[in-house]
Design a protein around this motif. Structure first.
Motif, PDB file in Angstrom:
ATOM      1  N   ASN A 134      34.829  38.811  41.599  1.00  0.00           N
ATOM      2  CA  ASN A 134      33.616  38.015  41.828  1.00  0.00           C
ATOM      3  C   ASN A 134      33.998  36.560  41.913  1.00  0.00           C
ATOM      4  O   ASN A 134      35.494  36.339  41.566  1.00  0.00           O
ATOM      5  CB  ASN A 134      32.804  38.356  40.990  1.00  0.00           C
ATOM      6  N   GLN A 135      33.481  35.627  41.887  1.00  0.00           N
ATOM      7  CA  GLN A 135      33.626  34.392  41.755  1.00  0.00           C
ATOM      8  C   GLN A 135      34.219  34.127  40.355  1.00  0.00           C
ATOM      9  O   GLN A 135      33.669  34.663  39.409  1.00  0.00           O
ATOM     10  CB  GLN A 135      32.467  33.390  41.912  1.00  0.00           C
ATOM     11  N   ARG A 136      35.281  33.286  40.216  1.00  0.00           N
ATOM     12  CA  ARG A 136      35.851  33.266  38.920  1.00  0.00           C
ATOM     13  C   ARG A 136      36.665  32.072  38.765  1.00  0.00           C
ATOM     14  O   ARG A 136      37.184  31.430  39.640  1.00  0.00           O
ATOM     15  CB  ARG A 136      36.764  34.577  38.882  1.00  0.00           C
ATOM     16  N   LEU A 137      36.821  31.823  37.368  1.00  0.00           N
ATOM     17  CA  LEU A 137      37.860  30.602  37.042  1.00  0.00           C
ATOM     18  C   LEU A 137      39.234  31.393  36.626  1.00  0.00           C
ATOM     19  O   LEU A 137      39.191  32.509  35.936  1.00  0.00           O
ATOM     20  CB  LEU A 137      37.289  29.692  35.717  1.00  0.00           C
ATOM     21  N   ALA A 138      40.069  30.980  37.346  1.00  0.00           N
ATOM     22  CA  ALA A 138      41.589  31.365  36.865  1.00  0.00           C
ATOM     23  C   ALA A 138      42.622  30.411  36.191  1.00  0.00           C
ATOM     24  O   ALA A 138      42.688  29.134  36.598  1.00  0.00           O
ATOM     25  CB  ALA A 138      42.257  31.803  38.281  1.00  0.00           C
ATOM     26  N   ILE A 139      43.117  30.882  35.256  1.00  0.00           N
ATOM     27  CA  ILE A 139      44.147  29.971  34.408  1.00  0.00           C
ATOM     28  C   ILE A 139      45.360  30.863  34.640  1.00  0.00           C
ATOM     29  O   ILE A 139      45.424  31.820  33.954  1.00  0.00           O
ATOM     30  CB  ILE A 139      43.634  29.645  32.897  1.00  0.00           C
ATOM     31  N   PHE A 140      46.586  30.077  35.108  1.00  0.00           N
ATOM     32  CA  PHE A 140      47.818  30.872  34.880  1.00  0.00           C
ATOM     33  C   PHE A 140      48.532  30.404  33.894  1.00  0.00           C
ATOM     34  O   PHE A 140      48.799  29.313  33.470  1.00  0.00           O
ATOM     35  CB  PHE A 140      48.677  30.608  36.302  1.00  0.00           C
ATOM     36  N   LEU A 141      49.151  31.539  33.110  1.00  0.00           N
ATOM     37  CA  LEU A 141      50.111  31.223  31.968  1.00  0.00           C
ATOM     38  C   LEU A 141      51.492  31.215  32.212  1.00  0.00           C
ATOM     39  O   LEU A 141      52.266  30.670  31.430  1.00  0.00           O
ATOM     40  CB  LEU A 141      49.540  32.061  30.861  1.00  0.00           C
ATOM     41  N   PRO A 161      51.996  27.350  35.459  1.00  0.00           N
ATOM     42  CA  PRO A 161      51.695  27.340  34.276  1.00  0.00           C
ATOM     43  C   PRO A 161      50.562  26.273  33.856  1.00  0.00           C
ATOM     44  O   PRO A 161      50.510  25.015  34.164  1.00  0.00           O
ATOM     45  CB  PRO A 161      52.770  27.164  33.244  1.00  0.00           C
ATOM     46  N   ASP A 162      49.325  26.620  33.288  1.00  0.00           N
ATOM     47  CA  ASP A 162      48.343  26.040  32.891  1.00  0.00           C
ATOM     48  C   ASP A 162      47.489  25.540  33.924  1.00  0.00           C
ATOM     49  O   ASP A 162      46.200  24.568  33.715  1.00  0.00           O
ATOM     50  CB  ASP A 162      48.736  24.754  31.850  1.00  0.00           C
ATOM     51  N   LEU A 163      47.585  25.799  35.087  1.00  0.00           N
ATOM     52  CA  LEU A 163      46.767  25.405  36.298  1.00  0.00           C
ATOM     53  C   LEU A 163      45.669  25.921  36.242  1.00  0.00           C
ATOM     54  O   LEU A 163      45.339  27.104  36.005  1.00  0.00           O
ATOM     55  CB  LEU A 163      47.573  25.591  37.659  1.00  0.00           C
ATOM     56  N   VAL A 164      44.636  25.348  36.457  1.00  0.00           N
ATOM     57  CA  VAL A 164      42.939  25.784  36.366  1.00  0.00           C
ATOM     58  C   VAL A 164      42.377  25.777  37.768  1.00  0.00           C
ATOM     59  O   VAL A 164      42.329  24.643  38.470  1.00  0.00           O
ATOM     60  CB  VAL A 164      42.263  24.943  35.292  1.00  0.00           C
ATOM     61  N   THR A 165      42.045  26.746  38.374  1.00  0.00           N
ATOM     62  CA  THR A 165      41.422  26.868  39.544  1.00  0.00           C
ATOM     63  C   THR A 165      40.184  27.658  39.538  1.00  0.00           C
ATOM     64  O   THR A 165      39.827  28.702  38.666  1.00  0.00           O
ATOM     65  CB  THR A 165      42.354  27.573  40.731  1.00  0.00           C
ATOM     66  N   PHE A 166      39.300  27.538  40.570  1.00  0.00           N
ATOM     67  CA  PHE A 166      38.127  28.253  40.881  1.00  0.00           C
ATOM     68  C   PHE A 166      38.298  29.094  41.929  1.00  0.00           C
ATOM     69  O   PHE A 166      38.493  28.449  43.051  1.00  0.00           O
ATOM     70  CB  PHE A 166      36.905  27.356  40.587  1.00  0.00           C
ATOM     71  N   ILE A 182      53.220  38.235  35.746  1.00  0.00           N
ATOM     72  CA  ILE A 182      52.102  37.435  36.170  1.00  0.00           C
ATOM     73  C   ILE A 182      51.391  37.490  35.041  1.00  0.00           C
ATOM     74  O   ILE A 182      51.087  38.840  34.340  1.00  0.00           O
ATOM     75  CB  ILE A 182      51.339  37.868  37.443  1.00  0.00           C
ATOM     76  N   ARG A 183      50.766  36.624  34.415  1.00  0.00           N
ATOM     77  CA  ARG A 183      50.031  36.518  33.085  1.00  0.00           C
ATOM     78  C   ARG A 183      48.760  35.626  33.336  1.00  0.00           C
ATOM     79  O   ARG A 183      48.873  34.250  33.362  1.00  0.00           O
ATOM     80  CB  ARG A 183      50.630  36.332  31.950  1.00  0.00           C
ATOM     81  N   ASN A 184      47.742  36.067  33.909  1.00  0.00           N
ATOM     82  CA  ASN A 184      46.409  35.080  33.997  1.00  0.00           C
ATOM     83  C   ASN A 184      45.408  35.543  33.078  1.00  0.00           C
ATOM     84  O   ASN A 184      44.857  36.629  32.654  1.00  0.00           O
ATOM     85  CB  ASN A 184      46.003  35.068  35.502  1.00  0.00           C
ATOM     86  N   ILE A 185      44.324  34.425  32.896  1.00  0.00           N
ATOM     87  CA  ILE A 185      42.957  34.530  32.176  1.00  0.00           C
ATOM     88  C   ILE A 185      42.101  34.411  33.229  1.00  0.00           C
ATOM     89  O   ILE A 185      41.984  33.348  33.919  1.00  0.00           O
ATOM     90  CB  ILE A 185      42.895  33.592  30.925  1.00  0.00           C
ATOM     91  N   LEU A 186      41.204  35.239  33.315  1.00  0.00           N
ATOM     92  CA  LEU A 186      40.139  35.219  34.271  1.00  0.00           C
ATOM     93  C   LEU A 186      39.011  35.185  33.711  1.00  0.00           C
ATOM     94  O   LEU A 186      38.604  36.159  33.061  1.00  0.00           O
ATOM     95  CB  LEU A 186      40.266  36.363  35.463  1.00  0.00           C
ATOM     96  N   ILE A 187      38.062  34.233  34.048  1.00  0.00           N
ATOM     97  CA  ILE A 187      36.490  34.311  33.569  1.00  0.00           C
ATOM     98  C   ILE A 187      35.646  34.461  34.775  1.00  0.00           C
ATOM     99  O   ILE A 187      35.420  33.568  35.664  1.00  0.00           O
ATOM    100  CB  ILE A 187      36.430  32.823  32.913  1.00  0.00           C
ATOM    101  N   GLU A 188      35.481  35.546  34.763  1.00  0.00           N
ATOM    102  CA  GLU A 188      34.753  36.091  36.011  1.00  0.00           C
ATOM    103  C   GLU A 188      33.185  36.306  36.180  1.00  0.00           C
ATOM    104  O   GLU A 188      32.687  37.013  34.832  1.00  0.00           O
ATOM    105  CB  GLU A 188      35.387  37.552  36.579  1.00  0.00           C
ATOM    106  N   PHE A 189      32.355  35.608  37.036  1.00  0.00           N
ATOM    107  CA  PHE A 189      31.059  35.872  36.793  1.00  0.00           C
ATOM    108  C   PHE A 189      30.341  37.014  37.109  1.00  0.00           C
ATOM    109  O   PHE A 189      30.912  37.608  38.243  1.00  0.00           O
ATOM    110  CB  PHE A 189      30.491  34.748  37.355  1.00  0.00           C
ATOM    111  N   LYS A 190      29.417  37.620  36.690  1.00  0.00           N
ATOM    112  CA  LYS A 190      28.735  38.827  37.005  1.00  0.00           C
ATOM    113  C   LYS A 190      27.522  38.776  37.761  1.00  0.00           C
ATOM    114  O   LYS A 190      26.845  38.021  37.738  1.00  0.00           O
ATOM    115  CB  LYS A 190      28.387  39.433  35.885  1.00  0.00           C
ATOM    116  N   PRO A 191      27.175  39.580  38.691  1.00  0.00           N
ATOM    117  CA  PRO A 191      26.230  39.835  39.418  1.00  0.00           C
ATOM    118  C   PRO A 191      25.216  40.233  38.461  1.00  0.00           C
ATOM    119  O   PRO A 191      25.345  40.866  37.481  1.00  0.00           O
ATOM    120  CB  PRO A 191      26.315  40.911  40.377  1.00  0.00           C
TER     121      PRO A 191
END
Length: 200
Positions: A134-141, A161-166, A182-191
């Motif tokens: 889904n649409q999400r904020l991705a932060i690459f570590l 590293p530390d780049l923040v993208t939507f 690859i190690r990413n943190i994803l904040i993913e919005f829910k339907p």
């Protein structure tokens, strides 16, 4: 001396500029303007980019802590971190169309009503099955490279590293073509009406 004091008060009163802002989020680096819990801030996520102390607890790079709307916290006094502010009343996320492949089996760090936080990991050479986001904020570590196939198109991207993208909603296949995981943190919005996930 008085001029210096006035200048210091001015800079303390000026709010930090967001690193990224759109209809869904505002992201601040090494600043937490929403730590006081104003209702206009919504839920907040603090992501450690190094070892930091958050509300008296030490957390490490890649660790996250979620604060609900109205909840106050003591932000780190030093160290590298992000404050991700979820905007109340952000746009609705559309449910995937029937037959869309499910999201990958990433580790769930937090699962709330509105969004899920995943930790995405892939080893060098690892190829995923086709999956959706889904649409999400991705932060690459980690600094590495990913190759992705989306709608018949092939793209290789550097992960900084530390780049923040939507990122938009997508169906694709991914491969770690770098030399480190690859190690990413994803904040993913829910339907709306999404099924809750299991937090590991």
């Amino acid at each position: 001396m008085r001029m210096i004091l006035v200048a210091l008060l001015f800079f303390q009163a000026v709010p930090a500029s967001p690193l990224l802002e759109n209809d869904f989020v505002r992201v601040f680096r090494n600043s937490a303007p929403c730590a006081a819990g104003a209702a206009s801030c919504g839920d907040r996520i603090v992501l450690a980019l190094g070892t930091v102390e958050l509300s008296g607890q030490k957390i490490q790079r890649g660790d996250v802590k979620v604060f609900k709307t109205g909840e106050r916290y003591s932000p780190p006094k030093d160290g590298e971190y992000l404050e991700v502010v979820i905007k109340p009343g952000h746009p609705k996320v559309m449910a995937p169309t029937p037959g869309t492949p499910p999201a990958p089996g990433n580790k769930v760090l937090y699962d709330g009503k509105d969004f899920t936080i995943f930790e995405e990991k892939m080893q060098p050479g690892e190829l995923s099955s086709p999956h959706s986001h889904n649409q999400r904020l991705a932060i690459f570590l980690n600094k590495t490279q990913v190759q992705q196939w989306t709608d018949g198109k092939d793209e290789t991207r550097e992960l900084v590293p530390d780049l923040v993208t939507f990122r938009p909603a997508v169906v694709h296949t991914s491969k770690d073509v770098g030399t480190v995981p690859i190690r990413n943190i994803l904040i993913e919005f829910k339907p709306y009406n999404a099924v809750p996930l299991k937090v590991e």
